[in-house]
Design a protein around this motif. Structure first.
Motif, PDB file in Angstrom:
ATOM      1  N   TYR A  92       0.729  -1.057  -0.049  1.00 23.26           N
ATOM      2  CA  TYR A  92      -0.100  -0.042   0.005  1.00 23.26           C
ATOM      3  C   TYR A  92       1.062   1.247   0.067  1.00 23.26           C
ATOM      4  O   TYR A  92       2.010   1.206   0.631  1.00 23.26           O
ATOM      5  N   TRP A  93       0.467   2.195  -0.595  1.00 21.67           N
ATOM      6  CA  TRP A  93       1.087   3.504  -0.638  1.00 21.67           C
ATOM      7  C   TRP A  93       0.260   4.662  -1.175  1.00 21.67           C
ATOM      8  O   TRP A  93      -0.771   4.506  -1.556  1.00 21.67           O
ATOM      9  N   GLY A  94       0.994   5.984  -1.032  1.00 17.25           N
ATOM     10  CA  GLY A  94       0.401   6.990  -1.598  1.00 17.25           C
ATOM     11  C   GLY A  94      -0.113   8.212  -0.811  1.00 17.25           C
ATOM     12  O   GLY A  94      -0.624   8.213   0.163  1.00 17.25           O
ATOM     13  N   GLN A  95       0.255   9.496  -1.258  1.00 13.26           N
ATOM     14  CA  GLN A  95      -0.118  10.492  -0.769  1.00 13.26           C
ATOM     15  C   GLN A  95      -0.974  11.351  -1.785  1.00 13.26           C
ATOM     16  O   GLN A  95      -0.771  11.340  -2.728  1.00 13.26           O
ATOM     17  N   GLY A  96      -2.066  11.726  -1.295  1.00  8.95           N
ATOM     18  CA  GLY A  96      -3.307  12.211  -2.181  1.00  8.95           C
ATOM     19  C   GLY A  96      -4.255  11.031  -2.691  1.00  8.95           C
ATOM     20  O   GLY A  96      -5.284  11.407  -2.907  1.00  8.95           O
ATOM     21  N   VAL A  97      -3.542   9.924  -3.319  1.00  9.97           N
ATOM     22  CA  VAL A  97      -4.504   8.862  -3.632  1.00  9.97           C
ATOM     23  C   VAL A  97      -3.723   7.558  -3.060  1.00  9.97           C
ATOM     24  O   VAL A  97      -2.567   7.379  -3.029  1.00  9.97           O
ATOM     25  N   ALA A  98      -4.706   6.732  -2.647  1.00  8.10           N
ATOM     26  CA  ALA A  98      -4.168   5.456  -1.947  1.00  8.10           C
ATOM     27  C   ALA A  98      -4.073   4.448  -2.842  1.00  8.10           C
ATOM     28  O   ALA A  98      -5.395   4.446  -3.514  1.00  8.10           O
ATOM     29  N   ARG A  99      -2.992   3.709  -2.970  1.00 13.20           N
ATOM     30  CA  ARG A  99      -3.031   2.413  -3.851  1.00 13.20           C
ATOM     31  C   ARG A  99      -2.770   1.044  -3.350  1.00 13.20           C
ATOM     32  O   ARG A  99      -2.068   1.167  -2.211  1.00 13.20           O
ATOM     33  N   VAL A 100      -2.869   0.165  -3.810  1.00 11.70           N
ATOM     34  CA  VAL A 100      -2.459  -1.357  -3.481  1.00 11.70           C
ATOM     35  C   VAL A 100      -2.220  -2.188  -4.444  1.00 11.70           C
ATOM     36  O   VAL A 100      -2.841  -2.142  -5.602  1.00 11.70           O
ATOM     37  N   VAL A 101      -1.506  -3.014  -4.345  1.00 17.21           N
ATOM     38  CA  VAL A 101      -0.980  -4.045  -5.305  1.00 17.21           C
ATOM     39  C   VAL A 101      -0.600  -5.468  -4.647  1.00 17.21           C
ATOM     40  O   VAL A 101       0.137  -5.327  -3.537  1.00 17.21           O
ATOM     41  N   PRO A 102      -0.991  -6.542  -5.129  1.00 20.94           N
ATOM     42  CA  PRO A 102      -0.325  -7.664  -4.263  1.00 20.94           C
ATOM     43  C   PRO A 102       1.206  -7.768  -4.923  1.00 20.94           C
ATOM     44  O   PRO A 102       1.374  -7.630  -5.986  1.00 20.94           O
ATOM     45  N   LEU A 103       2.061  -8.231  -3.907  1.00 23.79           N
ATOM     46  CA  LEU A 103       3.428  -8.546  -4.324  1.00 23.79           C
ATOM     47  C   LEU A 103       3.620  -9.970  -4.583  1.00 23.79           C
ATOM     48  O   LEU A 103       2.820 -10.813  -4.169  1.00 23.79           O
ATOM     49  N   ASN A 104       4.748  -9.916  -5.520  1.00 20.99           N
ATOM     50  CA  ASN A 104       4.983 -11.414  -5.958  1.00 20.99           C
ATOM     51  C   ASN A 104       5.610 -11.936  -4.540  1.00 20.99           C
ATOM     52  O   ASN A 104       6.013 -11.223  -3.694  1.00 20.99           O
ATOM     53  N   SER A 105       5.961 -13.289  -4.733  1.00 19.83           N
ATOM     54  CA  SER A 105       6.568 -13.872  -3.393  1.00 19.83           C
ATOM     55  C   SER A 105       7.836 -13.593  -3.321  1.00 19.83           C
ATOM     56  O   SER A 105       8.242 -13.606  -1.970  1.00 19.83           O
ATOM     57  N   ASP A 106       8.648 -12.945  -4.153  1.00 19.96           N
ATOM     58  CA  ASP A 106       9.808 -12.438  -3.780  1.00 19.96           C
ATOM     59  C   ASP A 106      10.218 -11.143  -3.018  1.00 19.96           C
ATOM     60  O   ASP A 106      11.111 -10.739  -2.535  1.00 19.96           O
ATOM     61  N   MET A 107       8.803 -10.467  -2.717  1.00 25.04           N
ATOM     62  CA  MET A 107       8.738  -9.227  -2.457  1.00 25.04           C
ATOM     63  C   MET A 107       9.111  -8.152  -2.686  1.00 25.04           C
ATOM     64  O   MET A 107       9.220  -7.016  -2.054  1.00 25.04           O
ATOM     65  N   ILE A 108       9.634  -7.928  -3.877  1.00 25.89           N
ATOM     66  CA  ILE A 108      10.339  -7.079  -4.455  1.00 25.89           C
ATOM     67  C   ILE A 108       9.853  -6.828  -6.107  1.00 25.89           C
ATOM     68  O   ILE A 108      10.445  -6.046  -6.577  1.00 25.89           O
ATOM     69  N   SER A 109       8.843  -7.466  -6.435  1.00 22.58           N
ATOM     70  CA  SER A 109       8.242  -7.115  -7.656  1.00 22.58           C
ATOM     71  C   SER A 109       6.734  -7.375  -7.468  1.00 22.58           C
ATOM     72  O   SER A 109       6.443  -8.000  -6.625  1.00 22.58           O
ATOM     73  N   TYR A 110       6.106  -6.956  -8.737  1.00 24.12           N
ATOM     74  CA  TYR A 110       4.702  -7.045  -8.779  1.00 24.12           C
ATOM     75  C   TYR A 110       4.061  -6.687 -10.132  1.00 24.12           C
ATOM     76  O   TYR A 110       4.867  -6.237 -11.098  1.00 24.12           O
ATOM     77  N   ASP A 111       2.925  -7.195 -10.283  1.00 24.04           N
ATOM     78  CA  ASP A 111       2.449  -7.048 -11.683  1.00 24.04           C
ATOM     79  C   ASP A 111       1.644  -5.476 -11.542  1.00 24.04           C
ATOM     80  O   ASP A 111       0.422  -5.522 -10.979  1.00 24.04           O
ATOM     81  N   ALA A 112       1.968  -4.566 -12.380  1.00 25.97           N
ATOM     82  CA  ALA A 112       1.569  -3.239 -12.324  1.00 25.97           C
ATOM     83  C   ALA A 112       0.081  -3.261 -12.716  1.00 25.97           C
ATOM     84  O   ALA A 112      -0.658  -2.443 -12.545  1.00 25.97           O
ATOM     85  N   ALA A 113      -0.335  -4.084 -13.637  1.00 31.27           N
ATOM     86  CA  ALA A 113      -1.628  -4.366 -14.011  1.00 31.27           C
ATOM     87  C   ALA A 113      -2.708  -4.703 -13.090  1.00 31.27           C
ATOM     88  O   ALA A 113      -3.776  -4.404 -13.063  1.00 31.27           O
ATOM     89  N   GLN A 114      -2.198  -5.050 -11.781  1.00 33.24           N
ATOM     90  CA  GLN A 114      -2.881  -5.206 -10.814  1.00 33.24           C
ATOM     91  C   GLN A 114      -3.116  -4.263  -9.507  1.00 33.24           C
ATOM     92  O   GLN A 114      -3.671  -4.255  -8.601  1.00 33.24           O
ATOM     93  N   VAL A 115      -2.513  -3.262 -10.054  1.00 30.49           N
ATOM     94  CA  VAL A 115      -2.590  -2.013  -8.993  1.00 30.49           C
ATOM     95  C   VAL A 115      -3.937  -1.364  -8.830  1.00 30.49           C
ATOM     96  O   VAL A 115      -4.540  -1.125  -9.802  1.00 30.49           O
ATOM     97  N   ARG A 116      -4.493  -1.196  -7.777  1.00 32.86           N
ATOM     98  CA  ARG A 116      -5.859  -0.755  -7.642  1.00 32.86           C
ATOM     99  C   ARG A 116      -5.808   0.564  -6.650  1.00 32.86           C
ATOM    100  O   ARG A 116      -4.885   0.705  -5.725  1.00 32.86           O
TER     101      ARG A 116
END
Length: 465
Positions: free
Chosen positions: A322-346
């Protein structure tokens, strides 16, 4: 005075000592927290401020409460360097030199003030004593001259060494409140529980424009007595893409390792904030940049600022960023904890949201918490919503934490929450304007209990001193 000297030795032995790993080899360390400084060659005279000017004056048990307060300083993390120290008065001002005269002033947070108010400890003229060298004029030391305090060039004489040596003693005006939990200026605290200890990861505060460059870690078995583990990541030498704005760290454990998520900016070029991730084998660090580039880049997603990361791991082992100032966003992390699928950002921005998202789960209910208003405002506060999944949808429930002017508490916010495993005991860590003279860049960290009603709603937290 023998009794106070014995107290000094006890304080040095049991005190909260800054870790100097990787720092210049200064010969002495100081216990942080409330202390007084006694002249070596004039026992019974203590460093104090009088009409803003630094002196060494007689202080006794018969002295007035004001004199005792004026002779008490809180030894804190150096405003210009974590390897050195700054000295804060009971009124929230800092001992600094101006035209080589020692005085007390309010921290403006600029580089000149921070350097003028930072002193490094070296061995004094007698066993157990210290001398204080200027951070920005290392050939000069604090010394008393006709009982006035000056910053004078070092002289290799017995008289000068004695005039510039002090014993660290128990404070004449002991601390009477529980907070802040760690002495000094720290904000945006992330509180976590790893391996039977609490760990606290704050933003280093006191910088104009929040331009700090490094993170420290602290740990405790009881939320009262804290160990300072020193600098765990420094944007200067450790992060190639950021050199300032070291904001709002958060740490998550997985795969037998620890992942530090942080915000960073550059002093030149691309000044927009970005998110990074660093990794370590211990919750006390040191951490190394896991990617050599941002995890979330500025402008990667439309709207809001990429700051204030936080990771929640659900019961099924899936982790969410989770992150963001002004707008809050969330994305599932991959199992490596250092990558994610940008298409899944909500985008999950609730009404009133400004920054600092934090998610936890209790009795099957998910809680999304955040800060409202601006951190420079005394009306900075924490609100929350509940949901049925880490992604929402979220129903706003109300305000959890806000100012308490009757106690002088302003701007409480940018919090984190931790549960003592196996219990329903919860604590909330947050920052507030430093009491009494703080503001939106001079903040301190506090921790209070957080409790729930029978229906699962959070009881309003009454911030304490």
């Amino acid at each position: 005075m023998r009794f106070r000297s014995m107290l000094a030795l006890s304080a040095l032995a049991a005190g909260f000592v800054v870790v100097l790993s990787g720092a210049p080899a200064y010969a002495a360390t100081l216990p942080t927290g409330a202390r007084s400084l006694e002249s070596v060659n004039y026992p019974g005279r203590f460093v104090r401020h009088l009409d803003s000017l630094g002196r060494v004056d007689a202080v006794t048990s018969a002295s007035t409460a004001q004199v005792k307060q004026d002779a008490t300083f809180t030894v804190v993390n150096g405003l210009a360097s974590p390897s050195c120290y700054s000295f804060q008065t009971k009124s929230g001002l800092f001992l600094r030199h101006r035209d080589y005269r020692l005085r007390i002033d309010a921290n403006t947070g600029d580089a000149v003030f921070r350097a003028d108010a930072t002193f490094c400890a070296v061995d004094g003229s007698t066993a157990g004593s210290v001398s204080l060298t200027s951070y920005n004029y290392p050939s000069r030391r604090i010394r008393h001259r006709d009982f006035a305090l000056w910053l004078d060039a070092y002289q290799d004489t017995a008289a000068f060494r004695a005039d510039s040596s002090f014993r660290i003693t128990a404070p004449w005006a002991p601390k009477t409140t529980a907070g802040p939990v760690i002495p000094g200026l720290f904000a945006d605290p992330h509180l976590a529980y790893f391996g039977g200890r609490y760990y606290l990861y704050p933003t280093t505060d006191g910088y104009a424009g929040w331009s700090g460059t490094y993170y420290k870690a602290f740990s405790s078995a009881d939320l009262v007595n804290w160990t300072d583990h020193g600098v765990i990541l420094d944007h200067g030498p450790d992060v190639s893409w950021a050199d300032n704005s070291a904001w709002a760290p958060a740490v998550a454990a997985k795969n037998g390792r620890y992942y530090l998520y942080f915000s960073g900016g550059a002093a030149s070029g691309n000044t927009a904030k970005q998110l990074g991730v660093a990794v370590a084998d211990s919750p006390a660090g040191p951490f190394r940049d896991a990617l050599g580039r941002p995890l979330v880049t500025s402008g990667q997603f439309s709207g809001g600022q990429a700051i204030d990361p936080m990771v929640f791991t659900d019961d099924d082992g899936r982790s969410y960023l989770y992150w963001g100032q002004g707008v809050a966003r969330v994305v599932p992390l991959n199992s490596d904890m250092i990558s994610y699928d940008a298409a899944q950002v909500r985008t999950i921005t609730p009404s009133g949201y400004n920054e600092a998202p934090f998610v936890f789960k209790r009795n099957g209910t998910y809680y999304l918490m955040w800060s409202e208003n601006d951190t420079r405002s005394e009306d900075y506060r924490v609100a929350y919503a509940t949901g049925t999944s880490p992604l929402g949808p979220w129903t706003k429930r109300g305000i959890v934490l806000q100012k308490r002017l009757d106690a002088g508490i302003r701007g409480p916010g940018h919090h984190s929450v931790v549960q003592l495993p196996g219990t329903d005991t919860w604590h909330i860590a947050y920052h507030r304007f430093a009491v009494p003279a703080g503001n939106g860049t001079n903040r301190e960290t506090a921790i209070d209990r957080m409790e729930f009603n029978a229906d699962g709603t959070i009881r309003p937290v009454v911030p304490t001193l």
